[in-house]
Write a protein that holds these residues in place. Structure first.
Motif, PDB file in Angstrom:
ATOM      1  N   HIS A 153      28.028  52.539  54.330  1.00 37.65           N
ATOM      2  CA  HIS A 153      27.638  54.065  53.896  1.00 37.65           C
ATOM      3  C   HIS A 153      26.580  54.692  54.649  1.00 37.65           C
ATOM      4  O   HIS A 153      26.511  56.051  54.535  1.00 37.65           O
ATOM      5  N   GLN A 154      25.751  53.971  55.530  1.00 31.32           N
ATOM      6  CA  GLN A 154      24.808  54.430  56.442  1.00 31.32           C
ATOM      7  C   GLN A 154      25.687  55.235  57.614  1.00 31.32           C
ATOM      8  O   GLN A 154      25.314  56.450  58.092  1.00 31.32           O
ATOM      9  N   GLN A 155      26.603  54.741  58.316  1.00 31.48           N
ATOM     10  CA  GLN A 155      27.264  55.205  59.351  1.00 31.48           C
ATOM     11  C   GLN A 155      28.503  56.111  58.955  1.00 31.48           C
ATOM     12  O   GLN A 155      29.075  56.954  59.699  1.00 31.48           O
ATOM     13  N   GLY A 156      28.823  56.091  57.820  1.00 32.62           N
ATOM     14  CA  GLY A 156      30.051  56.865  57.246  1.00 32.62           C
ATOM     15  C   GLY A 156      31.285  56.291  57.915  1.00 32.62           C
ATOM     16  O   GLY A 156      31.928  57.322  58.208  1.00 32.62           O
ATOM     17  N   ILE A 157      31.633  55.161  57.689  1.00 32.07           N
ATOM     18  CA  ILE A 157      32.907  54.634  58.112  1.00 32.07           C
ATOM     19  C   ILE A 157      33.566  53.482  57.028  1.00 32.07           C
ATOM     20  O   ILE A 157      32.921  52.997  56.380  1.00 32.07           O
ATOM     21  N   LEU A 158      34.782  53.876  56.833  1.00 33.69           N
ATOM     22  CA  LEU A 158      35.510  52.913  55.716  1.00 33.69           C
ATOM     23  C   LEU A 158      36.155  52.254  56.800  1.00 33.69           C
ATOM     24  O   LEU A 158      37.267  52.576  57.361  1.00 33.69           O
ATOM     25  N   VAL A 160      38.051  49.393  56.089  1.00 35.72           N
ATOM     26  CA  VAL A 160      39.294  48.703  55.473  1.00 35.72           C
ATOM     27  C   VAL A 160      39.648  48.982  53.872  1.00 35.72           C
ATOM     28  O   VAL A 160      38.537  48.832  53.262  1.00 35.72           O
ATOM     29  N   SER A 161      40.531  49.396  53.464  1.00 30.99           N
ATOM     30  CA  SER A 161      40.705  49.584  51.930  1.00 30.99           C
ATOM     31  C   SER A 161      42.174  49.000  51.738  1.00 30.99           C
ATOM     32  O   SER A 161      42.977  49.641  51.993  1.00 30.99           O
ATOM     33  N   SER A 162      42.550  48.070  51.293  1.00 32.85           N
ATOM     34  CA  SER A 162      43.933  47.275  50.960  1.00 32.85           C
ATOM     35  C   SER A 162      44.536  48.180  49.609  1.00 32.85           C
ATOM     36  O   SER A 162      45.634  48.510  49.949  1.00 32.85           O
ATOM     37  N   HIS A 163      43.532  48.779  48.934  1.00 36.19           N
ATOM     38  CA  HIS A 163      44.089  49.461  48.063  1.00 36.19           C
ATOM     39  C   HIS A 163      44.692  50.617  48.373  1.00 36.19           C
ATOM     40  O   HIS A 163      45.700  51.353  47.777  1.00 36.19           O
ATOM     41  N   LEU A 164      43.905  51.424  49.300  1.00 37.46           N
ATOM     42  CA  LEU A 164      44.531  52.925  49.823  1.00 37.46           C
ATOM     43  C   LEU A 164      45.474  52.575  51.008  1.00 37.46           C
ATOM     44  O   LEU A 164      46.036  53.494  51.260  1.00 37.46           O
ATOM     45  N   GLY A 165      45.574  51.613  51.548  1.00 42.18           N
ATOM     46  CA  GLY A 165      46.261  51.466  52.929  1.00 42.18           C
ATOM     47  C   GLY A 165      45.538  51.775  54.046  1.00 42.18           C
ATOM     48  O   GLY A 165      46.257  52.206  54.983  1.00 42.18           O
ATOM     49  N   TRP A 166      44.202  52.034  54.012  1.00 47.06           N
ATOM     50  CA  TRP A 166      43.357  52.596  55.198  1.00 47.06           C
ATOM     51  C   TRP A 166      42.599  51.561  55.747  1.00 47.06           C
ATOM     52  O   TRP A 166      42.315  50.655  55.661  1.00 47.06           O
ATOM     53  N   GLY A 167      42.464  52.157  57.022  1.00 48.04           N
ATOM     54  CA  GLY A 167      41.605  51.337  58.179  1.00 48.04           C
ATOM     55  C   GLY A 167      41.002  52.092  59.077  1.00 48.04           C
ATOM     56  O   GLY A 167      41.504  52.994  59.605  1.00 48.04           O
ATOM     57  N   GLU A 168      39.582  51.836  59.268  1.00 49.22           N
ATOM     58  CA  GLU A 168      38.809  52.536  60.362  1.00 49.22           C
ATOM     59  C   GLU A 168      38.992  54.071  59.939  1.00 49.22           C
ATOM     60  O   GLU A 168      39.192  54.648  61.339  1.00 49.22           O
ATOM     61  N   VAL A 169      38.601  54.666  58.858  1.00 43.17           N
ATOM     62  CA  VAL A 169      38.543  55.975  58.572  1.00 43.17           C
ATOM     63  C   VAL A 169      37.175  56.676  58.830  1.00 43.17           C
ATOM     64  O   VAL A 169      36.028  56.039  58.305  1.00 43.17           O
ATOM     65  N   ASN A 170      36.973  57.605  59.798  1.00 45.67           N
ATOM     66  CA  ASN A 170      35.705  58.198  59.825  1.00 45.67           C
ATOM     67  C   ASN A 170      35.366  59.177  58.550  1.00 45.67           C
ATOM     68  O   ASN A 170      36.057  59.830  58.291  1.00 45.67           O
ATOM     69  N   LEU A 171      34.304  58.841  57.714  1.00 41.51           N
ATOM     70  CA  LEU A 171      34.008  59.848  56.612  1.00 41.51           C
ATOM     71  C   LEU A 171      32.774  60.485  56.998  1.00 41.51           C
ATOM     72  O   LEU A 171      32.415  61.392  56.221  1.00 41.51           O
ATOM     73  N   GLN A 172      32.273  60.565  58.315  1.00 44.25           N
ATOM     74  CA  GLN A 172      31.342  61.598  58.583  1.00 44.25           C
ATOM     75  C   GLN A 172      31.476  62.861  58.115  1.00 44.25           C
ATOM     76  O   GLN A 172      30.374  63.541  57.734  1.00 44.25           O
ATOM     77  N   PRO A 173      32.507  63.253  58.152  1.00 47.29           N
ATOM     78  CA  PRO A 173      32.758  64.974  58.227  1.00 47.29           C
ATOM     79  C   PRO A 173      32.287  65.182  56.447  1.00 47.29           C
ATOM     80  O   PRO A 173      32.007  66.253  56.005  1.00 47.29           O
ATOM     81  N   LEU A 174      32.445  64.258  55.749  1.00 51.34           N
ATOM     82  CA  LEU A 174      31.997  64.471  54.240  1.00 51.34           C
ATOM     83  C   LEU A 174      30.642  64.608  54.101  1.00 51.34           C
ATOM     84  O   LEU A 174      30.191  65.297  53.186  1.00 51.34           O
ATOM     85  N   LEU A 175      29.895  63.874  54.825  1.00 49.80           N
ATOM     86  CA  LEU A 175      28.309  63.762  54.865  1.00 49.80           C
ATOM     87  C   LEU A 175      27.624  65.207  55.174  1.00 49.80           C
ATOM     88  O   LEU A 175      26.524  65.572  54.817  1.00 49.80           O
ATOM     89  N   THR A 176      28.257  66.118  56.061  1.00 49.08           N
ATOM     90  CA  THR A 176      27.737  67.423  55.849  1.00 49.08           C
ATOM     91  C   THR A 176      28.780  68.570  55.302  1.00 49.08           C
ATOM     92  O   THR A 176      28.702  69.913  55.933  1.00 49.08           O
ATOM     93  N   CYS A 177      29.461  68.339  54.434  1.00 53.93           N
ATOM     94  CA  CYS A 177      30.446  69.125  53.948  1.00 53.93           C
ATOM     95  C   CYS A 177      30.086  70.420  53.024  1.00 53.93           C
ATOM     96  O   CYS A 177      30.705  71.257  52.800  1.00 53.93           O
ATOM     97  N   ALA A 178      28.727  70.007  52.216  1.00 54.29           N
ATOM     98  CA  ALA A 178      28.250  70.955  51.348  1.00 54.29           C
ATOM     99  C   ALA A 178      26.770  71.284  51.812  1.00 54.29           C
ATOM    100  O   ALA A 178      26.010  70.347  52.195  1.00 54.29           O
ATOM    101  N   ASP A 179      26.665  72.605  52.102  1.00 56.92           N
ATOM    102  CA  ASP A 179      25.613  73.327  52.524  1.00 56.92           C
ATOM    103  C   ASP A 179      24.222  72.961  51.590  1.00 56.92           C
ATOM    104  O   ASP A 179      24.523  73.224  50.296  1.00 56.92           O
TER     105      ASP A 179
END
Length: 378
Positions: A153-158, A160-179
């Protein structure tokens, strides 16, 4: 709040946040009691409370009833509606958001169906909801966004998620999406675990382990410093404790994991195998089969609890699970935990079966309140 800065201004802000955090736990107190609890001078507390009164964060509640001689205490209490936070929880094919006041009471919440197969489209949808929440509640102090899986949660990276079927997803765009509104990303179970601290003593720093069973199984160790994430953000992954050698194949690739045996999907598969059409939701159709399956599930969970107790030695173990309503599940869990655990640590571990499930979205909002209360003096 005074603007942050160096020296006295920063110290003042730090103490203001300490007062808010204390009042969030206590709900109502007095200047004298706050002074004693936080080891700050009465004059310092009086100035801080006056500042918070002017901001509308707290309200005076009148003179406290007392038989002692001297100046009477005047109760002060938080105005919970003055501080709000939101949580957005992502699960397979679902988005759920919640807005809470400062006492974590729900102001509003909504659930949406969502195609979670493509990470980028999900992130775009989350950003849209963040912006809508900010517009509807411009005084939000933060928005927490939670996912199932391993999250830095500090670097904003997911990772792996076996439930979603995701791997190495960059979540950084979420951290600055709300002014002007901080956004943070969390693992859903670790966020829900924060609720385990609510309602207790503000000085209750005993280690607690929170275990959540749903489609998947996860856990979190809470210490006096918050949720412990571990060296690779996987602390508390109890769903992948091996409790049955040679058992069914788990989504992680191993066999006999707790999640592959007693997760909700696993239980439904076992019920369906025993009687076509039978599931946890319609368990009343065959009490005998359900009793047998629940007894076995409790035995397997009890074995896992013994490993948690031996390795982490929490003071309290909280089980948040849909099966808690089934007496045989609870009885067999406790019996197996006692059987496989050394007598000394078992006798000093309180195992609690949660009666009302913790909502991760509420935990995500709570995480943002805790962030709002945090000020670093370094």
């Amino acid at each position: 709040m005074k603007d942050s800065g160096k020296g006295p201004a920063l110290l003042r802000q730090y103490n203001e946040k300490r007062v808010l955090a204390y009042l969030r736990q206590q709900k109502i107190s007095s200047r004298l009691d706050i002074s004693r609890a936080l080891a700050l001078s009465k004059n310092t507390i009086s100035l801080i409370v006056d500042d918070l009164l002017a901001l509308g964060y707290v309200e005076e509640q009148g003179v406290a009833q007392t038989s002692s001689i001297g100046r009477p205490k005047i109760h002060v209490a938080l105005n919970p509606s003055s501080i709000k936070a939101a949580g957005i929880m992502i699960e397979r094919q679902r988005l759920h958001w919640m807005v809470c006041d400062y006492f974590s009471q729900i102001i509003d919440e909504k659930t949406f169906s969502l195609d979670t197969s493509q990470p980028q489209s999900v992130l775009a949808e989350i950003m849209r909801h963040c912006q809508q929440l900010q517009q509807a509640w411009p005084d939000l102090v933060g928005i927490g966004v939670g996912f199932p899986g391993i999250i830095d949660h500090q670097q904003g990276i997911l990772h792996v998620s076996s439930h979603l079927g995701w791997g190495e997803v960059n979540l950084q765009p979420l951290l600055t999406c709300a002014d002007n509104v901080p956004v943070s990303v969390w693992n859903n179970v670790k966020a829900a675990a924060l609720i385990a601290r609510e309602g207790g003593s503000a000085n209750d720093n005993d280690a607690r382990f929170y275990l959540r069973i749903g489609e998947g199984i996860g856990g979190a160790l809470l210490t006096e410093h918050g949720v412990y994430s571990g060296g690779s953000w996987t602390a508390g992954e109890v769903g992948h404790l091996a409790v049955l050698p040679g058992g069914p194949l788990c989504s992680c690739g191993q066999r006999g994991c707790l999640e592959s045996l007693i997760g909700l999907s696993a239980i439904n598969r076992r019920l369906e195998q025993r009687q076509p059409g039978l599931s946890w939701d319609n368990r009343q159709q065959s009490a005998e089969i359900v009793n047998e399956v629940m007894a076995q599930a409790g035995q397997l969970l009890g074995k896992a609890l013994s490993q948690i107790i031996h390795l982490m030695n929490p003071k309290t173990l909280l089980i948040d699970c849909p099966y808690n309503v089934h007496p045989l599940f609870v009885e067999n869990t406790l019996a197996a935990a006692q059987q496989f655990t050394l007598t000394f640590p078992f006798s000093r571990t309180q195992i609690t079966f949660v009666t009302e499930r913790f909502n991760p979205a509420r935990g995500l909002a709570l995480a943002m309140f805790r962030r709002f209360e945090s000020v670093s003096l370094t």
